[in-house]
Design an enzyme around this catalytic site. Sequence first.
Site, PDB file in Angstrom:
ATOM      1  CE  LYS A 135      50.634  46.956 -35.953  1.00 54.01           C
ATOM      2  NZ  LYS A 135      49.277  46.769 -35.686  1.00 54.01           N
ATOM      3  CG  MET A 170      50.931  49.280 -45.940  1.00 52.92           C
ATOM      4  SD  MET A 170      50.496  49.660 -44.296  1.00 52.92           S
ATOM      5  CE  MET A 170      49.340  51.264 -44.668  1.00 52.92           C
ATOM      6  CG  ASP A 226      55.831  47.991 -36.371  1.00 57.77           C
ATOM      7  OD1 ASP A 226      55.679  47.540 -35.165  1.00 57.77           O
ATOM      8  OD2 ASP A 226      55.096  48.956 -36.614  1.00 57.77           O
TER       9      ASP A 226
END
Length: 498
Positions: A56, A171, A34
């Site tokens: 991602k 995030m 990723d």
Amino acid sequence: MGKVYLVGAGPGDTKLITVKGLELIQKADVIIYDNLINRDLLNHAKEDAEIIYAGKQASRHELTQKEINELLLEKSKGKNVVVRLKGGDPFIFGRGGEEAIFLAERGIDFEICPGVTSAISVPAYAGIPLTHRHFASTVAFITGHEDAGKSTSSINWERISTAADTLVFLMGIRNLKHITEMLIKNGRSAETEACIITNGTLPKQKVVIGRLRNIAEKAKEQRIVPPGILVVGKVVGLRDTLSWFEKKPLFAKKIAITRARHQSTKLGTALSEKGAEVIYIPVLEIQPIKPNKKLEEAIKELKNFYGIIFTSTNGVNIFFDSLFENKKDIRALNNIKVFAIGEATANALFSKGILWDFLPDSWTSEGIVDILKTLDLKNKHILLPRAEDARDIIVEYINNHGGICHVIPMYRTVLPKKPEELKEKPDVITFTSSSTVKNFIALYGKALLENTLTASIGPVTTETLKSYGIVVNIEAKRHDISGLIDAIEAYFKTENKT
């Protein structure tokens, strides 16, 4: 049938990957990784490993989750060892659970290798303990980026806002304003301490401190962009006392290493330990001269030599490789005086089982000459295995004082086949030999050096830089890697005081 390992790569600092995680990378036939992993981890992969970028990244995916699942299925065929390398821990907001279910439902053998999650490690690098007996007994980890396909949020804001002493949102940078508004709306005090941490555990780490009422605005002012995490709670206030990472002497300094890739580890590791962001731009490769009949003949006649002078670790390694290839070992050096030009060369000799007889105070060719001045060289044969393009000061002294110097070129320094692209401007560019100077200028020109600090390992390299009209800002007093690092650190320490 192959096997799939869902591996947590840790938060960014390559040393925070687990031992098992690193072992799996080293033996993997296929690595699917990723965006949030540190690409340096991929340097540990096998040369023939297939490495696939799955993306991602916030707002942009190279592959959809469905495509990643199908890729895992395809690559697990045969006897492949497949590593699915994910940032942090695969089971903490990493969709590792979804991928594991997909594999289980199709009968694919898999294992989970947990990783150090950024939820814990990033606050630690910012000097923020998530729990403290006087301030926080509970902690909650919350996604800050829910599935866009959901019609309603699965976060119970009314309960979570005040349920835990410390809240950690992963995030959540893009949704920061919404998150803070929902927390305040549902009972969390607007005056609660809060902080944003981006690029955590890396030299680019940035921390923004505020309150719930203003942290979103502060992040906007500081132009904070993902990836990052939000920490909310009284423990944020401990950062003033516990901040440690940013206090490293070379924190956030971009320092470029121009040595050959295989020789850059020691310097790169030491600089990283001091907080620097290391940029690897190897400007040369070491190419052994093969076949080398002169070296083979010298090895056959070693008993005729009074001494051998080693002037680099490359010379030590190539010489002993040839010695062993010729069915000889260190006993062949019995009664031969061994000279080492510096500590690194001496250590390389020690690793072969050889203790040096002479080591100069000044780790240069001139230092070797100072030792030779104390010896009777008349009619003595001295072997000098070295680089093809090297200074002749040692040769000339021996030959001019009654000795016979046998120069054996063993390797040459050549330009790399695939030069690294310089994606960002370094604060400091290090040079450890005249060859690194010449090759750097051949590859990148002089313009970059005119507005960048240059650090030289010693006077010979400094003179080469000056011959090109380059200003030398830093020169090591001790002419080795440790001395170079000390000189760089001393420069910035002095600069910070002014």
